[in-house]
Design an enzyme around this catalytic site. Structure first.
Site, PDB file in Angstrom:
ATOM      1  N   TYR A 155      38.932  36.003  37.797  1.00 21.65           N
ATOM      2  CA  TYR A 155      39.248  34.598  38.043  1.00 21.65           C
ATOM      3  C   TYR A 155      38.095  33.869  38.712  1.00 21.65           C
ATOM      4  O   TYR A 155      37.121  34.485  39.139  1.00 21.65           O
ATOM      5  CB  TYR A 155      40.520  34.491  38.901  1.00 21.65           C
ATOM      6  CG  TYR A 155      40.302  34.761  40.373  1.00 21.65           C
ATOM      7  CD1 TYR A 155      40.122  36.053  40.860  1.00 21.65           C
ATOM      8  CD2 TYR A 155      40.265  33.715  41.295  1.00 21.65           C
ATOM      9  CE1 TYR A 155      39.918  36.290  42.208  1.00 21.65           C
ATOM     10  CE2 TYR A 155      40.068  33.945  42.652  1.00 21.65           C
ATOM     11  CZ  TYR A 155      39.890  35.240  43.098  1.00 21.65           C
ATOM     12  OH  TYR A 155      39.673  35.469  44.434  1.00 21.65           O
TER      13      TYR A 155
ATOM     14  N   GLU B 236      32.178  40.985  54.417  1.00 21.30           N
ATOM     15  CA  GLU B 236      32.452  39.564  54.151  1.00 21.30           C
ATOM     16  C   GLU B 236      33.829  39.222  54.692  1.00 21.30           C
ATOM     17  O   GLU B 236      34.441  40.032  55.388  1.00 21.30           O
ATOM     18  CB  GLU B 236      32.350  39.277  52.645  1.00 21.30           C
ATOM     19  CG  GLU B 236      33.331  40.050  51.800  1.00 21.30           C
ATOM     20  CD  GLU B 236      33.219  39.745  50.304  1.00 21.30           C
ATOM     21  OE1 GLU B 236      32.757  38.661  49.925  1.00 21.30           O
ATOM     22  OE2 GLU B 236      33.635  40.609  49.514  1.00 21.30           O
TER      23      GLU B 236
ATOM     24  N   LEU C  83      31.350  39.794  47.282  1.00 23.22           N
ATOM     25  CA  LEU C  83      31.274  38.855  46.163  1.00 23.22           C
ATOM     26  C   LEU C  83      30.087  37.933  46.455  1.00 23.22           C
ATOM     27  O   LEU C  83      29.972  37.386  47.558  1.00 23.22           O
ATOM     28  CB  LEU C  83      32.563  38.024  46.074  1.00 23.22           C
ATOM     29  CG  LEU C  83      32.550  37.049  44.899  1.00 23.22           C
ATOM     30  CD1 LEU C  83      32.831  37.797  43.600  1.00 23.22           C
ATOM     31  CD2 LEU C  83      33.554  35.935  45.087  1.00 23.22           C
TER      32      LEU C  83
ATOM     33  N   LYS D 198      35.005  39.486  40.594  1.00 23.91           N
ATOM     34  CA  LYS D 198      36.064  38.605  41.097  1.00 23.91           C
ATOM     35  C   LYS D 198      37.373  38.943  40.379  1.00 23.91           C
ATOM     36  O   LYS D 198      37.874  38.204  39.529  1.00 23.91           O
ATOM     37  CB  LYS D 198      35.662  37.133  40.927  1.00 23.91           C
ATOM     38  CG  LYS D 198      36.357  36.222  41.921  1.00 23.91           C
ATOM     39  CD  LYS D 198      35.594  34.943  42.148  1.00 23.91           C
ATOM     40  CE  LYS D 198      36.377  33.888  42.893  1.00 23.91           C
ATOM     41  NZ  LYS D 198      36.862  34.245  44.222  1.00 23.91           N
TER      42      LYS D 198
HETATM   43  N1  PDD Z   1      37.354  33.071  47.334  1.00 24.02           N
HETATM   44  N2  PDD Z   1      34.110  36.590  49.072  1.00 24.02           N
HETATM   45  C1  PDD Z   1      35.383  36.711  48.640  1.00 24.02           C
HETATM   46  C2  PDD Z   1      36.061  38.019  48.799  1.00 24.02           C
HETATM   47  C3  PDD Z   1      36.026  35.611  48.034  1.00 24.02           C
HETATM   48  O1  PDD Z   1      37.289  35.745  47.584  1.00 24.02           O
HETATM   49  C4  PDD Z   1      35.349  34.380  47.943  1.00 24.02           C
HETATM   50  C5  PDD Z   1      35.972  33.172  47.303  1.00 24.02           C
HETATM   51  C6  PDD Z   1      34.027  34.299  48.430  1.00 24.02           C
HETATM   52  C7  PDD Z   1      33.223  33.028  48.330  1.00 24.02           C
HETATM   53  O2  PDD Z   1      32.833  32.755  47.010  1.00 24.02           O
HETATM   54  P1  PDD Z   1      32.572  31.269  46.519  1.00 24.02           P
HETATM   55  O3  PDD Z   1      31.633  30.638  47.484  1.00 24.02           O
HETATM   56  O4  PDD Z   1      31.968  31.444  45.188  1.00 24.02           O
HETATM   57  O5  PDD Z   1      33.887  30.554  46.493  1.00 24.02           O
HETATM   58  C8  PDD Z   1      33.444  35.425  48.971  1.00 24.02           C
HETATM   59  C9  PDD Z   1      38.001  32.046  46.563  1.00 24.02           C
HETATM   60  C10 PDD Z   1      37.670  30.661  46.984  1.00 24.02           C
HETATM   61  C11 PDD Z   1      39.486  32.320  46.511  1.00 24.02           C
HETATM   62  O6  PDD Z   1      39.823  33.453  46.197  1.00 24.02           O
HETATM   63  O7  PDD Z   1      40.284  31.425  46.754  1.00 24.02           O
END
Ligand code: PDD
Length: 282
Positions: free
Chosen positions: A32, A177, A201, A145
């Site tokens: 996703y 993270e 991620l 993801k």
């Molecule tokens: N989450 N690390 C994890 C485990 C994440 O689920 C996310 C993002 C990030 C940040 O990635 P980005 O900057 O590309 O959004 C890092 C999304 C927003 C979510 O699951 O809602």
């Protein structure tokens, strides 16, 4: 009433039908993206779609649409829903087949996307948030993801119960993270962030922020730090699509730096604002 993208068609939300034998439903067998929309404009769409295709490839799922077509469909979805500021949720699963673990021979991927109006969390940007430290119990392919989010869900619930906005995860004392964000820390003019390997991620917001840091003359070290080192850092930041650049001012029982968002964090937020398609920041 809103519209969803269902495979390659825009349909009313209630017209979307997902089979109970969908492998996303049974196994979390899919990937996703969450993509931010500011004033009707989709932010870093290209980067999100690149990661979407890479995540799918890593689980051997072939997305049956070309990137430019998907890009147009998502822009149409935003327009059709008259979305101003919020986000797009996009996912693809391997498709429907009688339950078996290995990939079915004939299986057509199922793609859906929908949107949500969601204001920017400006109070968090201004005041900062609290976090709690928890063990990272996820698998070893956090670069994908995946729809399998039980690890982050359990961490987030624990954080929520403790009145915290985010869980900062660690493996054997090394910070990886957040449950749904990347974690960064600043000390003596250096921004430390976990290298983009299989343990995290590689966040799109992380990369935008690292560009901002370099533009501002803040030295970036893609180097992991321990929980002990975290305690000595003067500024701690989490980044994600929806949280943008959010300062962390308290971690469990201790205060970060002065207990207020630090100067570098403020500068990074300002620089980030110049990059987003919101008229007042241009
Ligand atoms: N989450 N690390 C994890 C485990 C994440 O689920 C996310 C993002 C990030 C940040 O990635 P980005 O900057 O590309 O959004 C890092 C999304 C927003 C979510 O699951 O809602």
């Amino acid at each position: 009433m809103g519209y969803s993208l269902w495979n390659d068609r825009l349909v009313l939300d209630e017209k979307v039908i997902i089979d109970s034998q969908d492998r996303g439903y049974q196994f979390g067998d899919g990937v996703y993206e969450v993509i931010k929309v500011y004033d009707g404009e989709v932010f870093t769409l290209n980067e999100h779609l690149d990661r979407f295709y890479v995540s799918a490839e890593k689980i051997k799922l072939a997305i049956p649409y070309r990137k430019d077509m998907l890009m147009q469909l998502l822009r149409d979805l935003v327009q059709k829903n008259k979305l101003a500021t919020g986000h797009i949720y996009l996912q693809i699963t391997r498709g429907t087949s009688p339950r078996q673990h290995h990939f079915p021979e004939k299986c057509t991927p199922v793609l859906i996307a929908n949107v949500k109006e969601n204001p920017r969390p400006l109070a968090n940007f201004e005041n900062g948030v609290k976090a709690t430290v928890l063990e990272d119990i996820r698998w070893l392919r956090c670069d994908i993801k995946t729809l399998n989010l039980l690890g982050p869900v359990l961490a987030k619930q624990e954080a929520y119960e403790k009145g915290c906005y985010e869980a900062i995860l660690h493996r054997d004392g090394v910070v990886t993270e957040g449950a749904s964000s990347n974690v960064h820390a600043i000390l003596d003019g250096v921004l430390y962030t976990h290298p983009a390997n299989n343990m995290i991620l590689n966040g799109i917001t992380r990369n935008v922020m690292l560009t901002c840091a370099k533009e501002m003359g803040l030295l970036v070290k893609e180097q992991a730090f321990t929980l002990e080192q975290l305690k000595t850092m003067t500024e701690v930041i989490i980044t994600s699509t929806t949280s943008e650049i959010t300062p962390v001012i308290e971690i469990d029982d201790y205060v970060v730096g002065t207990g207020k968002p630090g100067e570098w964090t403020r500068k990074l937020q300002k620089q980030f604002n110049t990059k987003i398609p919101v008229a007042i920041y241009k």
